[in-house]
Structures are given as structure tokens and as C-alpha cells.
Write an enzyme that holds these catalytic residues in place. Sequence first.
Site, PDB file in Angstrom:
ATOM      1  N   ARG A 108       0.867  -1.190   0.000  1.00 23.67           N
ATOM      2  CA  ARG A 108       0.000   0.000   0.000  1.00 23.67           C
ATOM      3  C   ARG A 108       0.892   1.224   0.000  1.00 23.67           C
ATOM      4  O   ARG A 108       1.800   1.331   0.834  1.00 23.67           O
ATOM      5  CB  ARG A 108      -0.900   0.055   1.241  1.00 23.67           C
ATOM      6  CG  ARG A 108      -1.461   1.465   1.450  1.00 23.67           C
ATOM      7  CD  ARG A 108      -2.491   1.591   2.523  1.00 23.67           C
ATOM      8  NE  ARG A 108      -3.736   0.983   2.107  1.00 23.67           N
ATOM      9  CZ  ARG A 108      -4.911   1.242   2.670  1.00 23.67           C
ATOM     10  NH1 ARG A 108      -4.996   2.103   3.654  1.00 23.67           N
ATOM     11  NH2 ARG A 108      -6.002   0.636   2.247  1.00 23.67           N
ATOM     12  N   HIS A 135      -7.526   0.792  -6.148  1.00 20.85           N
ATOM     13  CA  HIS A 135      -7.723   0.066  -4.885  1.00 20.85           C
ATOM     14  C   HIS A 135      -8.507  -1.221  -5.212  1.00 20.85           C
ATOM     15  O   HIS A 135      -9.671  -1.360  -4.841  1.00 20.85           O
ATOM     16  CB  HIS A 135      -8.488   0.962  -3.904  1.00 20.85           C
ATOM     17  CG  HIS A 135      -8.441   0.506  -2.479  1.00 20.85           C
ATOM     18  ND1 HIS A 135      -7.681  -0.563  -2.047  1.00 20.85           N
ATOM     19  CD2 HIS A 135      -9.080   0.979  -1.360  1.00 20.85           C
ATOM     20  CE1 HIS A 135      -7.845  -0.723  -0.746  1.00 20.85           C
ATOM     21  NE2 HIS A 135      -8.687   0.189  -0.308  1.00 20.85           N
ATOM     22  N   GLN A 138     -10.499  -3.499  -2.670  1.00 20.83           N
ATOM     23  CA  GLN A 138     -11.725  -2.869  -2.152  1.00 20.83           C
ATOM     24  C   GLN A 138     -12.891  -3.141  -3.104  1.00 20.83           C
ATOM     25  O   GLN A 138     -14.016  -3.418  -2.670  1.00 20.83           O
ATOM     26  CB  GLN A 138     -11.499  -1.354  -2.011  1.00 20.83           C
ATOM     27  CG  GLN A 138     -12.736  -0.579  -1.575  1.00 20.83           C
ATOM     28  CD  GLN A 138     -13.144  -0.847  -0.132  1.00 20.83           C
ATOM     29  OE1 GLN A 138     -12.332  -0.756   0.763  1.00 20.83           O
ATOM     30  NE2 GLN A 138     -14.421  -1.186   0.089  1.00 20.83           N
ATOM     31  N   ASP A 231     -16.658   8.545  -1.193  1.00 26.11           N
ATOM     32  CA  ASP A 231     -15.354   8.387  -0.545  1.00 26.11           C
ATOM     33  C   ASP A 231     -14.954   9.766  -0.020  1.00 26.11           C
ATOM     34  O   ASP A 231     -15.569  10.788  -0.384  1.00 26.11           O
ATOM     35  CB  ASP A 231     -14.341   7.857  -1.591  1.00 26.11           C
ATOM     36  CG  ASP A 231     -12.963   7.574  -1.008  1.00 26.11           C
ATOM     37  OD1 ASP A 231     -12.838   7.477   0.230  1.00 26.11           O
ATOM     38  OD2 ASP A 231     -11.997   7.447  -1.801  1.00 26.11           O
ATOM     39  N   CYS A 272     -16.041   3.027   1.119  1.00 25.13           N
ATOM     40  CA  CYS A 272     -14.898   2.152   1.437  1.00 25.13           C
ATOM     41  C   CYS A 272     -14.444   2.328   2.885  1.00 25.13           C
ATOM     42  O   CYS A 272     -13.820   1.432   3.445  1.00 25.13           O
ATOM     43  CB  CYS A 272     -13.749   2.426   0.477  1.00 25.13           C
ATOM     44  SG  CYS A 272     -13.268   4.170   0.425  1.00 25.13           S
ATOM     45  N   ARG A 317     -13.989  -7.275   3.087  1.00 28.14           N
ATOM     46  CA  ARG A 317     -12.581  -7.064   2.687  1.00 28.14           C
ATOM     47  C   ARG A 317     -11.757  -8.304   3.002  1.00 28.14           C
ATOM     48  O   ARG A 317     -10.892  -8.707   2.234  1.00 28.14           O
ATOM     49  CB  ARG A 317     -11.971  -5.863   3.442  1.00 28.14           C
ATOM     50  CG  ARG A 317     -12.606  -4.514   3.198  1.00 28.14           C
ATOM     51  CD  ARG A 317     -12.475  -4.046   1.765  1.00 28.14           C
ATOM     52  NE  ARG A 317     -11.106  -4.129   1.255  1.00 28.14           N
ATOM     53  CZ  ARG A 317     -10.092  -3.310   1.597  1.00 28.14           C
ATOM     54  NH1 ARG A 317     -10.298  -2.316   2.433  1.00 28.14           N
ATOM     55  NH2 ARG A 317      -8.876  -3.459   1.077  1.00 28.14           N
TER      56      ARG A 317
HETATM   57  N1  NVA Z   1      -9.396   7.539  -1.491  1.00 25.81           N
HETATM   58  C1  NVA Z   1      -9.038   7.106  -0.157  1.00 25.81           C
HETATM   59  C2  NVA Z   1      -9.376   5.661   0.032  1.00 25.81           C
HETATM   60  C3  NVA Z   1      -9.090   5.117   1.395  1.00 25.81           C
HETATM   61  C4  NVA Z   1      -9.456   3.682   1.558  1.00 25.81           C
HETATM   62  C5  NVA Z   1      -7.552   7.346   0.052  1.00 25.81           C
HETATM   63  O1  NVA Z   1      -6.757   7.010  -0.833  1.00 25.81           O
HETATM   64  O2  NVA Z   1      -7.178   7.890   1.095  1.00 25.81           O
HETATM   65  N1   CP Z   2     -11.091   0.906   2.877  1.00 23.15           N
HETATM   66  C1   CP Z   2      -9.803   0.815   3.265  1.00 23.15           C
HETATM   67  O1   CP Z   2      -8.904   0.506   2.477  1.00 23.15           O
HETATM   68  O2   CP Z   2      -9.614   1.066   4.574  1.00 23.15           O
HETATM   69  P1   CP Z   2      -8.194   1.212   5.321  1.00 23.15           P
HETATM   70  O3   CP Z   2      -7.564   2.472   4.795  1.00 23.15           O
HETATM   71  O4   CP Z   2      -8.523   1.262   6.772  1.00 23.15           O
HETATM   72  O5   CP Z   2      -7.359   0.006   4.960  1.00 23.15           O
END
Ligand code: NVA
Ligand code: CP
Length: 333
Positions: A108, A135, A138, A231, A272, A317
Amino acid sequence: MTNTLYRKSFLKLLDFSKEEIVYLLELADRFKKEKDLGIRHRICEGKNVALIFEKTSTRTRCAFEVAAADLGMHSVYLDPSASQIGKKESIEDTARVLGGMFEGIEYRGYGQERVQALADYSGVPVFNGLTNEFHPTQILADLMTIREVFGTTDGIKLVFMGDAKNNMGNSLMVGCAKMGMHFVACSPKKYFPDASLVSECKKIASESGAVLEFIEDPCEAVKDANVIYTDVWVSMGEDPSVWEERIKELSPYAVTQDLMEQAAGNAVFMHCLPSFHDLETEIGRQIHDRFGLTSMEVTDEVIRSERSVVFPEAHNRMHTIKAVMAACLCPEP
Ligand code: NVA
Ligand code: CP
């Protein structure tokens, strides 16, 4: 279907066919049932996975760790401060080192090229746990949840409200295009997904029968929608200075009870997570003090309503990430 994912990396949904996505969803359904019944499925016994997080996480990290344990694997978590990656060591060198110790690597972090480089140089399957662009794990959980709620993804209209040019908007558009669904991005024009990704998805849609639309007016967009999805307005890694502009431009796209009532009678709300729907977070309180908002992309009323499926979605998830690891690491899961 036989498992065509064995030894592959899971970097973005664009790399997989509808049949492969359905295969993963069915595998996830099976693991979920087995877990509910207490049937063990330690089918990756003895393998090891590295979990690299250059950005923070609750769901994704926990899903990978629990899924790995359920599959009989050992996982090692590397947080942003605990590894040399990017600071003292290149992605290529990191990949070559970890590829000799682990059977799989989750990443990540930032640009998609980083997770691609890990896959190119490690020689083991790499799983994208979120990049700036995509992602994909997700989206599997989202599709699994939609199948649980509606029994199918066929004919489902999903409207993504807000910052549709981020990893979630992009990935939902790809997922819906692959599955032959009806996807709507609803935001000001400048927040529509990147034009080159849109044209790639339109090509996919012409074969899958998907409908892709880009609409600025929320009332027009949500008509007959089965899923309203949103989101956060500022994603991880973005400069906090963009908050003011985002709040100004995206506030009309917040998901409210009034908007939910304009969708189809069976519409559900998805997110998400994490989400800014109350003042129980530090950032939520800071935004309240600066701009007077008590919620941002979704109201507290909607996220707590009967139409909200955000927590079953979050639980899924784990089952879907388990399916990805099992399919990529075992010839016949
Ligand atoms: N768009 C958000 C998704 C988090 C799961 C981010 O990248 O912070
Ligand atoms: N939805 C998601 O990816 O959550 P986290 O950032 O907590 O992993």
C-alpha cells in the site's frame, strides 16, 4: 472455472477478465461460508507474506493479517517507518530481497509504478493494497456486497458521488465496466476520472455491455440508482491545503437522506471507509472549526441508516483478500 491467477500479481482489475473476477468472488463466498461454519481452510500452510504499508490502514492491514492466518500463513507487517523502502533502498532492491524470503508481498502506498516495480523485480505475486490510482481489493469486497444485497451485479446502477478522479472512482469505474454494470461518476467536470482511463473503460464497456456516464447534476445522476457510493474528498498523500477547495466544490455532492430518497426504492449506501460523517475524528473536528461542517461526504443520518451496508462491506474485505491470496499462491485453492 480453473484457477488462472496462480503465480500472478493482483495489481489492478484492468488485468483480469470478468470470469476471473467472478471466480474470486465465488471463492470469497466459499471462504466466508467455511469461516461461519468453523471449517478451517489452511490451504497456504507454511507460506509467508510481507505486508508493506507506506500509508496508514485499518481494514486492509487487518484483512490481510487475518486472511493470511486463516490460510495457515505467517505475515510480517512493515509500517512506513519500519522499512528502508524508498528512503535508503530502491523498490527494485527491496523487491529482490523480499522475493527471496516471502511467497507473496502486499503493498500500500503511492504511485502504481511502485507496486508494478515490486511485481517486476520480486519474482513472487504482489497484491495492491491501495495506490494513488487504484484500490482493487476494495472493489472485490464491494462487488461481493452488491451480490449479497441484490443477488447479482447484472443491471445494477452504481453512482459514485464526489472525488471521482481518485483511486476509488477509478477502480469502481473499471470494476463496473468489467462486470457489465451501469456506472455513473457524479461530480464537477474537473473531478471526473482521467480521460485515458475513461477511454480504456469505454472499450471494455463496449464488449461487456456496461454503461458509463459522467454527470454533474446529483438529482439527474441518482435517478433509479441501486447503489450510492462515496469516498473522502481528500485522499491519503494529498496536501492538506486542498481541503478548502474540495469542500467548496464537492459539498453539493455530499450524500444526504434527501439524495438517497431520489434513488431507486431498493438503493443502498456504500463507502470504502474511513469516513467523515460526524465530529468523532480529529480531522472532522478541525474541519468543523474551520468551515462549520458537521459531516463531509456523507451525513451521519445516511451512514447509520438501514440503507447503509458499510460494515458488511468492510467485513467482506477479509474474505475477498483471502480469495486473492489463495488464488495467486495456490494452484487449486
Ligand atoms: N481515497 C481514499 C481511500 C481510502 C481507503 C484514500 O486514498 O485515502
Ligand atoms: N477501505 C480501506 O482501504 O480502509 P483502510 O484504509 O482502513 O485500509
